[in-house]
Design a protein around this motif. Structure first.
Motif, PDB file in Angstrom:
ATOM      1  N   ARG A 238       2.829 -13.147  34.214  1.00 66.93           N
ATOM      2  CA  ARG A 238       3.855 -13.754  35.074  1.00 66.93           C
ATOM      3  C   ARG A 238       3.340 -14.950  35.871  1.00 66.93           C
ATOM      4  O   ARG A 238       4.033 -15.954  36.006  1.00 66.93           O
ATOM      5  CB  ARG A 238       4.428 -12.702  36.032  1.00 66.93           C
ATOM      6  CG  ARG A 238       5.250 -11.635  35.308  1.00 66.93           C
ATOM      7  CD  ARG A 238       5.989 -10.759  36.301  1.00 66.93           C
ATOM      8  NE  ARG A 238       6.764  -9.737  35.633  1.00 66.93           N
ATOM      9  CZ  ARG A 238       7.978  -9.931  35.132  1.00 66.93           C
ATOM     10  NH1 ARG A 238       8.555 -11.115  35.242  1.00 66.93           N
ATOM     11  NH2 ARG A 238       8.626  -8.945  34.547  1.00 66.93           N
ATOM     12  N   GLU A 239       2.149 -14.839  36.425  1.00 63.69           N
ATOM     13  CA  GLU A 239       1.581 -15.941  37.194  1.00 63.69           C
ATOM     14  C   GLU A 239       0.078 -15.739  37.331  1.00 63.69           C
ATOM     15  O   GLU A 239      -0.406 -14.606  37.290  1.00 63.69           O
ATOM     16  CB  GLU A 239       2.227 -16.043  38.578  1.00 63.69           C
ATOM     17  CG  GLU A 239       2.079 -14.798  39.434  1.00 63.69           C
ATOM     18  CD  GLU A 239       2.786 -14.924  40.764  1.00 63.69           C
ATOM     19  OE1 GLU A 239       3.354 -15.999  41.038  1.00 63.69           O
ATOM     20  OE2 GLU A 239       2.762 -13.961  41.536  1.00 63.69           O
TER      21      GLU A 239
ATOM     22  N   LEU B 295     -14.444 -20.064  49.127  1.00 67.66           N
ATOM     23  CA  LEU B 295     -14.501 -19.117  48.014  1.00 67.66           C
ATOM     24  C   LEU B 295     -13.566 -19.556  46.889  1.00 67.66           C
ATOM     25  O   LEU B 295     -13.919 -19.483  45.704  1.00 67.66           O
ATOM     26  CB  LEU B 295     -14.137 -17.717  48.502  1.00 67.66           C
ATOM     27  CG  LEU B 295     -14.138 -16.612  47.436  1.00 67.66           C
ATOM     28  CD1 LEU B 295     -15.499 -16.499  46.757  1.00 67.66           C
ATOM     29  CD2 LEU B 295     -13.727 -15.275  48.054  1.00 67.66           C
ATOM     30  N   GLU B 296     -12.380 -20.019  47.254  1.00 68.27           N
ATOM     31  CA  GLU B 296     -11.433 -20.506  46.231  1.00 68.27           C
ATOM     32  C   GLU B 296     -12.042 -21.657  45.437  1.00 68.27           C
ATOM     33  O   GLU B 296     -11.955 -21.685  44.197  1.00 68.27           O
ATOM     34  CB  GLU B 296     -10.136 -20.961  46.892  1.00 68.27           C
ATOM     35  CG  GLU B 296      -9.244 -19.827  47.362  1.00 68.27           C
ATOM     36  CD  GLU B 296      -7.948 -20.330  47.978  1.00 68.27           C
ATOM     37  OE1 GLU B 296      -7.090 -19.508  48.302  1.00 68.27           O
ATOM     38  OE2 GLU B 296      -7.812 -21.572  48.149  1.00 68.27           O
ATOM     39  N   SER B 297     -12.662 -22.607  46.132  1.00 66.51           N
ATOM     40  CA  SER B 297     -13.260 -23.751  45.436  1.00 66.51           C
ATOM     41  C   SER B 297     -14.368 -23.300  44.491  1.00 66.51           C
ATOM     42  O   SER B 297     -14.486 -23.809  43.364  1.00 66.51           O
ATOM     43  CB  SER B 297     -13.824 -24.749  46.454  1.00 66.51           C
ATOM     44  OG  SER B 297     -12.796 -25.277  47.259  1.00 66.51           O
ATOM     45  N   LEU B 298     -15.146 -22.331  44.924  1.00 64.28           N
ATOM     46  CA  LEU B 298     -16.228 -21.812  44.094  1.00 64.28           C
ATOM     47  C   LEU B 298     -15.674 -21.135  42.842  1.00 64.28           C
ATOM     48  O   LEU B 298     -16.164 -21.348  41.723  1.00 64.28           O
ATOM     49  CB  LEU B 298     -17.079 -20.832  44.903  1.00 64.28           C
ATOM     50  CG  LEU B 298     -18.380 -20.337  44.268  1.00 64.28           C
ATOM     51  CD1 LEU B 298     -19.307 -21.499  43.948  1.00 64.28           C
ATOM     52  CD2 LEU B 298     -19.074 -19.359  45.215  1.00 64.28           C
ATOM     53  N   LEU B 299     -14.617 -20.351  43.013  1.00 62.37           N
ATOM     54  CA  LEU B 299     -14.026 -19.647  41.871  1.00 62.37           C
ATOM     55  C   LEU B 299     -13.361 -20.628  40.902  1.00 62.37           C
ATOM     56  O   LEU B 299     -13.447 -20.458  39.678  1.00 62.37           O
ATOM     57  CB  LEU B 299     -13.009 -18.616  42.361  1.00 62.37           C
ATOM     58  CG  LEU B 299     -13.581 -17.434  43.153  1.00 62.37           C
ATOM     59  CD1 LEU B 299     -12.454 -16.531  43.635  1.00 62.37           C
ATOM     60  CD2 LEU B 299     -14.575 -16.650  42.313  1.00 62.37           C
ATOM     61  N   LYS B 300     -12.709 -21.635  41.440  1.00 63.89           N
ATOM     62  CA  LYS B 300     -12.082 -22.634  40.568  1.00 63.89           C
ATOM     63  C   LYS B 300     -13.119 -23.308  39.683  1.00 63.89           C
ATOM     64  O   LYS B 300     -12.891 -23.512  38.480  1.00 63.89           O
ATOM     65  CB  LYS B 300     -11.362 -23.694  41.415  1.00 63.89           C
ATOM     66  CG  LYS B 300     -10.088 -23.223  42.088  1.00 63.89           C
ATOM     67  CD  LYS B 300      -9.516 -24.342  42.962  1.00 63.89           C
ATOM     68  CE  LYS B 300      -8.341 -23.872  43.773  1.00 63.89           C
ATOM     69  NZ  LYS B 300      -7.826 -24.937  44.687  1.00 63.89           N
TER      70      LYS B 300
ATOM     71  N   GLN C 187     -16.346 -22.161  39.010  1.00 68.64           N
ATOM     72  CA  GLN C 187     -17.082 -21.222  38.167  1.00 68.64           C
ATOM     73  C   GLN C 187     -16.256 -20.751  36.973  1.00 68.64           C
ATOM     74  O   GLN C 187     -16.764 -20.656  35.847  1.00 68.64           O
ATOM     75  CB  GLN C 187     -17.517 -20.003  38.997  1.00 68.64           C
ATOM     76  CG  GLN C 187     -18.295 -18.963  38.178  1.00 68.64           C
ATOM     77  CD  GLN C 187     -18.756 -17.796  39.038  1.00 68.64           C
ATOM     78  OE1 GLN C 187     -18.723 -17.857  40.267  1.00 68.64           O
ATOM     79  NE2 GLN C 187     -19.195 -16.722  38.404  1.00 68.64           N
ATOM     80  N   LEU C 188     -14.975 -20.467  37.197  1.00 73.84           N
ATOM     81  CA  LEU C 188     -14.126 -19.916  36.142  1.00 73.84           C
ATOM     82  C   LEU C 188     -13.344 -20.991  35.387  1.00 73.84           C
ATOM     83  O   LEU C 188     -12.599 -20.662  34.453  1.00 73.84           O
ATOM     84  CB  LEU C 188     -13.157 -18.888  36.748  1.00 73.84           C
ATOM     85  CG  LEU C 188     -13.819 -17.710  37.475  1.00 73.84           C
ATOM     86  CD1 LEU C 188     -12.765 -16.797  38.091  1.00 73.84           C
ATOM     87  CD2 LEU C 188     -14.731 -16.923  36.535  1.00 73.84           C
ATOM     88  N   LYS C 189     -13.504 -22.251  35.803  1.00 75.71           N
ATOM     89  CA  LYS C 189     -12.797 -23.366  35.148  1.00 75.71           C
ATOM     90  C   LYS C 189     -11.290 -23.112  35.119  1.00 75.71           C
ATOM     91  O   LYS C 189     -10.621 -23.241  34.084  1.00 75.71           O
ATOM     92  CB  LYS C 189     -13.336 -23.590  33.732  1.00 75.71           C
ATOM     93  CG  LYS C 189     -14.813 -23.990  33.694  1.00 75.71           C
ATOM     94  CD  LYS C 189     -15.288 -24.231  32.270  1.00 75.71           C
ATOM     95  CE  LYS C 189     -16.700 -24.808  32.227  1.00 75.71           C
ATOM     96  NZ  LYS C 189     -17.705 -23.929  32.872  1.00 75.71           N
ATOM     97  N   LEU C 190     -10.753 -22.762  36.291  1.00 70.05           N
ATOM     98  CA  LEU C 190      -9.350 -22.385  36.368  1.00 70.05           C
ATOM     99  C   LEU C 190      -8.414 -23.549  36.052  1.00 70.05           C
ATOM    100  O   LEU C 190      -7.358 -23.356  35.438  1.00 70.05           O
ATOM    101  CB  LEU C 190      -9.042 -21.818  37.760  1.00 70.05           C
ATOM    102  CG  LEU C 190      -9.796 -20.537  38.148  1.00 70.05           C
ATOM    103  CD1 LEU C 190      -9.339 -20.043  39.514  1.00 70.05           C
ATOM    104  CD2 LEU C 190      -9.587 -19.449  37.100  1.00 70.05           C
TER     105      LEU C 190
ATOM    106  N   MET D  68      -4.898 -22.014  35.080  1.00 75.77           N
ATOM    107  CA  MET D  68      -4.717 -20.698  35.681  1.00 75.77           C
ATOM    108  C   MET D  68      -5.112 -20.696  37.150  1.00 75.77           C
ATOM    109  O   MET D  68      -5.696 -19.739  37.654  1.00 75.77           O
ATOM    110  CB  MET D  68      -5.525 -19.646  34.894  1.00 75.77           C
ATOM    111  CG  MET D  68      -5.079 -19.494  33.456  1.00 75.77           C
ATOM    112  SD  MET D  68      -5.955 -18.195  32.541  1.00 75.77           S
ATOM    113  CE  MET D  68      -5.248 -16.721  33.277  1.00 75.77           C
ATOM    114  N   VAL D  69      -4.807 -21.788  37.864  1.00 78.73           N
ATOM    115  CA  VAL D  69      -5.066 -21.833  39.302  1.00 78.73           C
ATOM    116  C   VAL D  69      -3.928 -21.110  40.025  1.00 78.73           C
ATOM    117  O   VAL D  69      -2.770 -21.494  39.902  1.00 78.73           O
ATOM    118  CB  VAL D  69      -5.161 -23.286  39.809  1.00 78.73           C
ATOM    119  CG1 VAL D  69      -5.379 -23.299  41.323  1.00 78.73           C
ATOM    120  CG2 VAL D  69      -6.283 -24.031  39.100  1.00 78.73           C
TER     121      VAL D  69
END
Length: 495
Positions: A209-210, A265-270, A272-275, A280-281
């Motif tokens: 869904r999101e 943390l959001e910037s790090l995850l974006k 690291q995971l190539k969102l 998929m952000v």
């Protein structure tokens, strides 16, 4: 003197074993009723999908009186968890108490006026009725798979297609050289998508869904996520229930620093995971969704999405056609196997409608004091409904609390009025102050593990020895330490 009770424990999973052990240790007669053919709950081999593993590290996914074997990896696989549970049951002589393949059809208050409940049970073709002085409901949140019926399913299956719930995905050979479509955004959905790629599927698509925030086992490739999500310092970034004006002021003053922490943390995850590459952000701020539904990032999932081995489609299933699933966006997806990773129904179907109304509000929120007991349903309690990131530890703590509650041996035994007032306060907190806490019927203690444990220990009358400040704030829960805390409570035995 505490009178020995005949206790029925419904469910032989993680929480059922904890409850059975707690009640037998106090001298009660226990019967464990399990509708499946084996113990383990979601870890029963027949219900486990390939490559399933814990989301919590093994030192947090354990009982207070038994560690997982040193040989286990930090995040054990399904067969290892099952072996741990089976060994726990054997070592505490719980297997002899189990009535497998036995279903609870219904339960009602005893007609003879004595405390307790009468249960209608069915084992095979035999149905019977039995009285118990106390019932521990340990069916948890992963009990009955959700179903989804859509137009065209009959034509899809008639053309050779397969539709199954994720709990039935236990043979990866079924996807080899086939087009696989997974519906859902949970960890089980991403696990199965990755497994399908590795098992030789012709194509793999995941429909969700999101986008949601997912936490890798190692944030930034270095920091074990337990050092972030399982510590008091992180927990105290969230205003919790029952706090006073000074605590609320402190949270307002710290708000800019807390905001910066989460954006970092959001910037790090974006990164690291190539969102962004995966499209998929998430739209939601990460702190607004921290609860028991935060999934761990399946290793290799995002790299497979980034390089096209897994196609990610935002939406849901609209209908089936032969060899095709049509998404809500209108996109047509080739499909031979549809895996529905859509979760489980939350509920207690064997309770009467009148009793369910006492337990569950119209909006689905559960009326449970400490997420364990309801004042309008005496001689009953719930273990494992206090869900969290460290499920086994939560169930263990709840079981110790419940047996003392049943025996009126809590150091702070609540009155019915105390329970009702606390329930109303907690419902207001979940509905108004922190809506993220309302997921799963409000039965999630994350991210407030420590506060929940502190309340249970205080009720029990256990002594919690604090460590020095840094260790207190930045160390995850220690199951061995909680075992020592529980052992410090006044002891007693039913006879």
């Amino acid at each position: 003197m505490i009178t020995r009770k005949n206790v029925c424990v419904i469910g032989a999973g993680v929480s059922g074993l904890a409850a059975a052990k707690a009640f037998t240790a106090r001298g009660h007669n226990v019967a464990i009723v399990e509708r499946s053919a084996d113990l383990g709950g979601v870890w029963e081999p027949a219900r486990s999908y390939p490559d399933v593993q814990t989301q919590s590290p093994k030192e947090l996914y354990r009982y207070t009186d038994r560690a997982m074997p040193d040989s286990y990896p930090e995040w054990p696989k399904g067969p290892q968890v099952y072996a741990y549970l089976a060994d726990y049951a054997r070592s505490h002589d719980l297997t002899r108490l189990m009535r497998l393949n036995t279903t609870v059809l219904s339960m009602q208050r005893r007609a003879d006026g004595k405390p307790g409940w009468t249960l209608d049970l069915k084992t095979g073709d035999h149905a019977g009725r039995e009285d118990f002085d106390f019932v521990a409901v340990c069916t948890g949140q992963f009990n009955e798979p959700q179903t989804l019926s859509l137009p065209g399913e009959d034509q899809f299956t008639a053309a050779g297609g397969v539709v199954l719930h994720s709990s039935k995905y236990n043979d990866p050979g079924m996807v080899k050289d086939r087009n696989v479509v997974v519906l859902g955004g949970s960890k089980s959905a991403t696990d199965i998508a990755v497994n399908a790629v590795r098992s030789g599927a012709r194509s793999v698509t995941i429909v969700f869904r999101e986008p949601v925030w997912r936490i890798p086992y190692f944030i930034g490739g270095l920091i074990n996520f337990k050092r972030i999500l399982y510590i008091r310092a992180q927990e105290q970034m969230f205003a919790s229930w029952g706090i006073g004006p000074l605590a609320r002021l402190a949270h307002r003053l710290a708000k800019p620093l807390v905001w910066a922490n989460w954006r970092g943390l959001e910037s790090l995850l974006k990164a690291q995971l190539k969102l962004a590459t995966c499209n998929m952000v998430p739209k939601e701020r990460i702190e607004d969704g921290v609860n028991c539904s935060v999934p761990i990032a399946t290793p290799d999932f995002f790299p497979m999405v980034a390089d096209g081995r897994i196609k990610a489609v935002i939406g849901t299933f609209d209908h089936y056609e032969p060899n095709t699933i049509v998404a809500s966006s209108g996109e047509r997806i080739q499909a031979d196997v549809a895996v529905l990773a859509i979760g489980y129904k939350l509920g207690v179907p064997f309770l009467s409608e009148a009793d369910r109304a006492k337990l569950i509000d119209p909006d689905g929120q559960y009326r449970l004091y400490r997420l364990i007991a309801n004042p309008d349903l005496p001689d009953m309690g719930f273990v494992g409904f206090n869900s969290s990131f460290c499920t086994v530890l939560c169930a263990d703590m709840a079981a110790h609390w419940l047996v003392r509650y049943a025996d009126k041996q809590l150091a702070h035994q609540p009155s019915e009025r105390d329970m009702r007032d606390n329930i109303e306060m907690m419902l207001h907190f979940k509905r108004v102050e922190r809506p993220a806490a309302a997921v799963y019927g409000g039965l999630c203690v994350a991210p407030y593990h420590f506060k929940h444990f502190d309340e249970l220990l205080a009720d029990i009358g256990a002594t919690r020895r604090k460590r020095h400040l840094l260790a207190e704030m930045f160390t995850p829960p220690d199951a061995d330490a909680y075992g020592r805390f529980l052992a410090s409570a006044p002891t007693y035995q039913a006879s």
